[in-house]
Design a protein around this motif. Structure first.
Motif, PDB file in Angstrom:
ATOM      1  N   GLY A 178      -9.733 -12.545   0.845  1.00 55.56           N
ATOM      2  CA  GLY A 178     -11.169 -12.425   0.612  1.00 55.56           C
ATOM      3  C   GLY A 178     -11.753 -13.724   0.078  1.00 55.56           C
ATOM      4  N   ALA A 179     -11.000 -14.421  -0.763  1.00 51.69           N
ATOM      5  CA  ALA A 179     -11.452 -15.702  -1.300  1.00 51.69           C
ATOM      6  C   ALA A 179     -11.554 -16.746  -0.191  1.00 51.69           C
ATOM      7  N   VAL A 180     -10.598 -16.743   0.718  1.00 52.02           N
ATOM      8  CA  VAL A 180     -10.635 -17.695   1.827  1.00 52.02           C
ATOM      9  C   VAL A 180     -11.846 -17.427   2.709  1.00 52.02           C
ATOM     10  N   PHE A 181     -12.077 -16.156   3.027  1.00 52.19           N
ATOM     11  CA  PHE A 181     -13.240 -15.830   3.850  1.00 52.19           C
ATOM     12  C   PHE A 181     -14.543 -16.123   3.117  1.00 52.19           C
ATOM     13  N   THR A 182     -14.576 -15.915   1.819  1.00 49.06           N
ATOM     14  CA  THR A 182     -15.764 -16.262   1.047  1.00 49.06           C
ATOM     15  C   THR A 182     -16.038 -17.752   1.140  1.00 49.06           C
ATOM     16  N   PHE A 183     -15.012 -18.545   0.980  1.00 44.28           N
ATOM     17  CA  PHE A 183     -15.187 -19.994   1.039  1.00 44.28           C
ATOM     18  C   PHE A 183     -15.626 -20.444   2.430  1.00 44.28           C
ATOM     19  N   LEU A 184     -15.020 -19.879   3.465  1.00 43.07           N
ATOM     20  CA  LEU A 184     -15.359 -20.292   4.821  1.00 43.07           C
ATOM     21  C   LEU A 184     -16.740 -19.810   5.248  1.00 43.07           C
ATOM     22  N   LEU A 185     -17.049 -18.549   4.981  1.00 40.86           N
ATOM     23  CA  LEU A 185     -18.288 -17.972   5.493  1.00 40.86           C
ATOM     24  C   LEU A 185     -19.503 -18.285   4.624  1.00 40.86           C
ATOM     25  N   TYR A 186     -19.311 -18.499   3.326  1.00 37.76           N
ATOM     26  CA  TYR A 186     -20.430 -18.862   2.456  1.00 37.76           C
ATOM     27  C   TYR A 186     -20.556 -20.368   2.261  1.00 37.76           C
ATOM     28  N   GLY A 187     -19.479 -21.105   2.497  1.00 37.45           N
ATOM     29  CA  GLY A 187     -19.496 -22.528   2.203  1.00 37.45           C
ATOM     30  C   GLY A 187     -19.409 -23.422   3.406  1.00 37.45           C
ATOM     31  N   VAL A 188     -18.289 -23.397   4.072  1.00 34.90           N
ATOM     32  CA  VAL A 188     -18.010 -24.387   5.117  1.00 34.90           C
ATOM     33  C   VAL A 188     -18.898 -24.173   6.340  1.00 34.90           C
ATOM     34  N   LEU A 189     -18.991 -22.967   6.837  1.00 38.07           N
ATOM     35  CA  LEU A 189     -19.771 -22.714   8.054  1.00 38.07           C
ATOM     36  C   LEU A 189     -21.259 -23.026   7.874  1.00 38.07           C
ATOM     37  N   PRO A 190     -21.944 -22.459   6.865  1.00 32.75           N
ATOM     38  CA  PRO A 190     -23.376 -22.790   6.725  1.00 32.75           C
ATOM     39  C   PRO A 190     -23.616 -24.269   6.409  1.00 32.75           C
ATOM     40  N   LEU A 191     -22.748 -24.844   5.602  1.00 30.92           N
ATOM     41  CA  LEU A 191     -22.929 -26.247   5.236  1.00 30.92           C
ATOM     42  C   LEU A 191     -22.743 -27.171   6.438  1.00 30.92           C
ATOM     43  N   SER A 192     -21.793 -26.858   7.297  1.00 26.98           N
ATOM     44  CA  SER A 192     -21.605 -27.687   8.487  1.00 26.98           C
ATOM     45  C   SER A 192     -22.813 -27.595   9.411  1.00 26.98           C
ATOM     46  N   ILE A 193     -23.398 -26.426   9.551  1.00 31.21           N
ATOM     47  CA  ILE A 193     -24.592 -26.275  10.387  1.00 31.21           C
ATOM     48  C   ILE A 193     -25.761 -27.056   9.795  1.00 31.21           C
ATOM     49  N   VAL A 194     -25.976 -26.939   8.494  1.00 31.39           N
ATOM     50  CA  VAL A 194     -27.096 -27.631   7.844  1.00 31.39           C
ATOM     51  C   VAL A 194     -26.915 -29.145   7.924  1.00 31.39           C
ATOM     52  N   LEU A 195     -25.724 -29.632   7.665  1.00 31.88           N
ATOM     53  CA  LEU A 195     -25.495 -31.078   7.733  1.00 31.88           C
ATOM     54  C   LEU A 195     -25.644 -31.599   9.162  1.00 31.88           C
ATOM     55  N   TYR A 196     -25.238 -30.816  10.139  1.00 32.05           N
ATOM     56  CA  TYR A 196     -25.411 -31.224  11.534  1.00 32.05           C
ATOM     57  C   TYR A 196     -26.895 -31.329  11.876  1.00 32.05           C
ATOM     58  N   LEU A 197     -27.663 -30.336  11.476  1.00 30.73           N
ATOM     59  CA  LEU A 197     -29.095 -30.346  11.775  1.00 30.73           C
ATOM     60  C   LEU A 197     -29.827 -31.456  11.025  1.00 30.73           C
ATOM     61  N   MET A 198     -29.428 -31.720   9.795  1.00 25.62           N
ATOM     62  CA  MET A 198     -30.093 -32.772   9.028  1.00 25.62           C
ATOM     63  C   MET A 198     -29.685 -34.162   9.500  1.00 25.62           C
ATOM     64  N   GLY A 199     -28.559 -34.282  10.164  1.00 27.84           N
ATOM     65  CA  GLY A 199     -28.122 -35.573  10.676  1.00 27.84           C
ATOM     66  C   GLY A 199     -28.645 -35.890  12.065  1.00 27.84           C
TER      67      GLY A 199
END
Length: 85
Positions: free
Chosen positions: A29-50
C-alpha cells in the motif's frame, strides 16, 4: 519549479511511510501510495510545465540547422538562355 516538486515528493514519501507503519497498513500500500500520489502526477505536471522549454529548444535547433540564406535572391544560379528573334 523543482523546489515544489521536491516538497511534494517529501510529503508523499511521508504519506507512504505512515501507510507502511500503520497497524493496518502494508508495504505494498505504501508503494502504491508513493507511485499513484507522487511519481505519476508529478511526472505529468513536470512534463506539461516543461513543454515551452522543449518547444523553444526545438525551434532554436531548427534555426541553427537551416542554412543562412542572407539577402541573396532565390532562384536558379544560372541565367536562362535568351533566344534572339
Amino acid at each position: 519549479m523543482y523546489l515544489v516538486a521536491l516538497g511534494w515528493l517529501y510529503v508523499v514519501l511521508m504519506m507512504a511511510v505512515a501507510e507502511a507503519m500503520a497497524p493496518s497498513g502494508t508495504v505494498l500500500g505504501a508503494v502504491f501510495t508513493f507511485l499513484l500520489y507522487g511519481v505519476l502526477p508529478l511526472s505529468i505536471v513536470l512534463y506539461l510545465m516543461g513543454t515551452p522549454a522543449r518547444r523553444q529548444a526545438r525551434r532554436r535547433a531548427e534555426a541553427l540547422a537551416e542554412p543562412d540564406r542572407g539577402s541573396l535572391p532565390s532562384g536558379d544560379p544560372v541565367a536562362p538562355e535568351r533566344k534572339e528573334p
